[in-house]
Enzyme design. Structure first.
Site, PDB file in Angstrom:
ATOM      1  N   TYR A  56      -9.153  -5.293  39.538  1.00 56.19           N
ATOM      2  CA  TYR A  56      -8.514  -6.395  40.274  1.00 56.19           C
ATOM      3  C   TYR A  56      -7.005  -6.403  39.993  1.00 56.19           C
ATOM      4  O   TYR A  56      -6.193  -6.373  40.921  1.00 56.19           O
ATOM      5  CB  TYR A  56      -9.122  -7.746  39.885  1.00 56.19           C
ATOM      6  CG  TYR A  56      -8.247  -8.901  40.300  1.00 56.19           C
ATOM      7  CD1 TYR A  56      -7.517  -9.621  39.361  1.00 56.19           C
ATOM      8  CD2 TYR A  56      -8.110  -9.241  41.643  1.00 56.19           C
ATOM      9  CE1 TYR A  56      -6.689 -10.650  39.750  1.00 56.19           C
ATOM     10  CE2 TYR A  56      -7.270 -10.274  42.038  1.00 56.19           C
ATOM     11  CZ  TYR A  56      -6.571 -10.967  41.081  1.00 56.19           C
ATOM     12  OH  TYR A  56      -5.730 -11.990  41.466  1.00 56.19           O
ATOM     13  N   SER A  91      -0.548 -11.484  40.935  1.00 53.31           N
ATOM     14  CA  SER A  91      -1.262 -12.178  39.860  1.00 53.31           C
ATOM     15  C   SER A  91      -0.716 -11.817  38.489  1.00 53.31           C
ATOM     16  O   SER A  91      -0.191 -10.726  38.271  1.00 53.31           O
ATOM     17  CB  SER A  91      -2.748 -11.800  39.912  1.00 53.31           C
ATOM     18  OG  SER A  91      -3.424 -12.239  38.751  1.00 53.31           O
ATOM     19  N   LYS A  99      -3.527  -5.453  42.470  1.00 51.76           N
ATOM     20  CA  LYS A  99      -2.367  -6.326  42.682  1.00 51.76           C
ATOM     21  C   LYS A  99      -1.072  -5.592  42.328  1.00 51.76           C
ATOM     22  O   LYS A  99      -0.069  -5.690  43.046  1.00 51.76           O
ATOM     23  CB  LYS A  99      -2.512  -7.605  41.851  1.00 51.76           C
ATOM     24  CG  LYS A  99      -3.591  -8.550  42.364  1.00 51.76           C
ATOM     25  CD  LYS A  99      -3.314  -8.977  43.805  1.00 51.76           C
ATOM     26  CE  LYS A  99      -4.340  -9.954  44.325  1.00 51.76           C
ATOM     27  NZ  LYS A  99      -4.060 -10.368  45.726  1.00 51.76           N
TER      28      LYS A  99
HETATM   29  C1  WQD Z   1      -9.142 -18.912  31.134  1.00 50.09           C
HETATM   30  C2  WQD Z   1      -9.418 -18.950  29.632  1.00 50.09           C
HETATM   31  C3  WQD Z   1     -11.303 -17.614  28.944  1.00 50.09           C
HETATM   32  C4  WQD Z   1     -14.377 -20.078  30.865  1.00 50.09           C
HETATM   33  C5  WQD Z   1      -8.302 -14.991  35.544  1.00 50.09           C
HETATM   34  C6  WQD Z   1      -7.718 -13.785  36.215  1.00 50.09           C
HETATM   35  C7  WQD Z   1      -6.332 -14.091  36.707  1.00 50.09           C
HETATM   36  C8  WQD Z   1      -6.350 -15.291  37.587  1.00 50.09           C
HETATM   37  C9  WQD Z   1      -6.985 -16.468  36.850  1.00 50.09           C
HETATM   38  C10 WQD Z   1      -6.442 -14.570  39.903  1.00 50.09           C
HETATM   39  C11 WQD Z   1      -9.785 -17.573  29.075  1.00 50.09           C
HETATM   40  C12 WQD Z   1     -11.547 -19.078  28.659  1.00 50.09           C
HETATM   41  C13 WQD Z   1     -13.165 -19.545  30.437  1.00 50.09           C
HETATM   42  C14 WQD Z   1     -15.276 -20.640  29.926  1.00 50.09           C
HETATM   43  C15 WQD Z   1     -13.717 -20.127  28.179  1.00 50.09           C
HETATM   44  N1  WQD Z   1      -7.050 -15.052  38.790  1.00 50.09           N
HETATM   45  N2  WQD Z   1     -12.853 -19.573  29.110  1.00 50.09           N
HETATM   46  N3  WQD Z   1     -14.903 -20.642  28.614  1.00 50.09           N
HETATM   47  O1  WQD Z   1      -9.334 -14.995  32.663  1.00 50.09           O
HETATM   48  O2  WQD Z   1      -7.198 -16.320  32.162  1.00 50.09           O
HETATM   49  O3  WQD Z   1      -7.535 -15.335  34.420  1.00 50.09           O
HETATM   50  O4  WQD Z   1      -8.297 -16.046  36.455  1.00 50.09           O
HETATM   51  O5  WQD Z   1      -5.318 -14.224  40.039  1.00 50.09           O
HETATM   52  O6  WQD Z   1      -5.869 -12.988  37.412  1.00 50.09           O
HETATM   53  O7  WQD Z   1      -7.623 -12.758  35.256  1.00 50.09           O
HETATM   54  O8  WQD Z   1      -8.910 -17.266  33.715  1.00 50.09           O
HETATM   55  O9  WQD Z   1     -10.220 -19.327  33.966  1.00 50.09           O
HETATM   56  O10 WQD Z   1     -11.439 -17.122  33.612  1.00 50.09           O
HETATM   57  O11 WQD Z   1     -10.216 -18.173  31.717  1.00 50.09           O
HETATM   58  O12 WQD Z   1     -13.425 -20.141  26.965  1.00 50.09           O
HETATM   59  O13 WQD Z   1     -16.389 -21.136  30.258  1.00 50.09           O
HETATM   60  O14 WQD Z   1     -10.550 -19.776  29.384  1.00 50.09           O
HETATM   61  O15 WQD Z   1     -11.781 -16.810  27.870  1.00 50.09           O
HETATM   62  O16 WQD Z   1      -9.240 -17.451  27.786  1.00 50.09           O
HETATM   63  P1  WQD Z   1      -8.267 -15.925  33.117  1.00 50.09           P
HETATM   64  P2  WQD Z   1     -10.270 -17.986  33.317  1.00 50.09           P
END
Ligand code: WQD
Length: 322
Positions: free
Chosen positions: A141, A117, A145
């Protein structure tokens, strides 16, 4: 030759099984169905139900199906959950990996594709993250990885295994309406959930050092992720050495960019509520994808509209059946 896909009934795993079966590969899926759904598993594959922590089951499956390679996707993947319960993540993601590798070693299985990841990078301070960017995970997490990659590298050196570690960036979309992400833990499904409830989507912070103040991510279609696994498995089958690859598009999209595409695709109003930053969010994390293109000939071709459109179709299909 038969490939074992652990987590093969899950969102990403089912897409990998589908792509490998379509390519004519012999596939057996292993899944404890804790979050997976047996109905997702392609009919051209066999499903074995159980946990990778069950060493007897792992050895039986490897033996009975004459497994020659493993695509290891099974594991826990929620950042917030890992902070609250690190032992659960170390048990499932690392103890599970060791149990699987013990079985592989006992059965002479020497080809391994590992689901890693972008979370291994933490808060990278570069425009594009390369595979040589130092890992500095922020969550248990992400740590599981990165440690998993180290463990596999040691197995390569000691036992002659060949390992491809694939660092996924932000996965979205669905290859078919039946394979949508049933979790509501990432941006796209979280936005769908809010607009369907008649609520405004929330943007976690609009004061980041980016073009529009919101976080930038490298969104990649789950069908492209599956194709990357197939390319890695085929490379191992032709005797290629192991390697670590970023799997993304090499292009960044902000949260507001995603909301604009959701509005286009759904016809809904996605005017957001701007709320506080979420701890641990990097302002920007976008993949450099030169290595997988040069060495495996893989390039993610599906764009953000295709991701959001296919995710919306799958979201609606799952709820029209309710
Ligand atoms: C994306 C962006 C939030 C929801 C995580 C894991 C990563 C991978 C993917 C497994 C961020 C913003 C989100 C909302 C928002 N998983 N957001 N409002 O955190 O980049 O990555 O998931 O491998 O390892 O760390 O993904 O989809 O949670 O967020 O503003 O209601 O959208 O702050 O900037 P993230 P995410």
């Amino acid at each position: 030759m038969t490939w074992l896909v652990t987590g093969g009934a899950g969102y990403i795993g089912a897409h990998v099984v589908r792509a490998m079966v379509a390519d004519g590969q012999s596939v057996v899926a292993l899944d404890d169905l804790s979050t997976g759904d047996a109905a997702r598993v392609d009919r051209g594959a066999t499903l074995e139900r159980g946990s990778i922590l069950d060493r007897g089951l792992v050895r039986r499956v490897l033996r009975e199906h004459e497994v020659t390679g493993v695509v290891h996707i099974a594991g826990k993947k929620q950042v917030g959950e890992s902070v609250a319960d690190p032992l659960l993540y170390y048990r499932e993601n690392l103890e599970g990996l060791v149990a699987l590798l013990d079985g592989c070693r006992a059965k002479g299985v020497d080809r391994f594709v590992f689901s890693s990841s972008a979370a291994t990078y933490g808060l990278p301070d570069v425009d594009l993250v390369s595979e040589d960017t130092p890992g500095s995970p922020l969550s248990p997490y992400g740590e599981t990885k990165l440690v998993g990659e180290w463990l596999l590298r040691d197995c390569e050196r000691a036992y002659g295994m060949r390992v491809m570690s694939l660092r996924y960036f932000n996965v979205a979309g669905a290859a078919t309406a039946a394979l949508g992400d049933s979790g509501i833990t990432n941006l796209v499904p979280m936005v769908f959930d809010r607009i369907e409830a008649g609520e405004r989507p929330r943007v976690f912070g609009d004061d980041y050092p980016t073009s529009d103040g919101t976080c930038v991510r490298d969104y990649v279609h789950v069908a492209d992720i599956a194709d990357a696994h197939l390319a890695a498995a085929r490379a191992l089958d032709t005797g290629e050495p192991g390697a670590t690859y970023n799997v993304g598009r090499g292009a960044g999209s902000s949260v507001l960019d995603v909301l604009r595409v959701v509005a286009e695709v759904t016809g809904r109003d996605t005017t957001p509520d701007m709320v506080a930053r979420r701890p641990g969010d990097p302002a920007r994390i976008v993949a450099q994808v030169d290595r997988i293109r040069a060495e495996l000939g893989f390039c993610a071709g599906r764009d953000l509209v295709a991701m959001v459109d296919s995710a919306w179709t799958a979201w609606r299909a799952a709820r029209d059946h309710l």
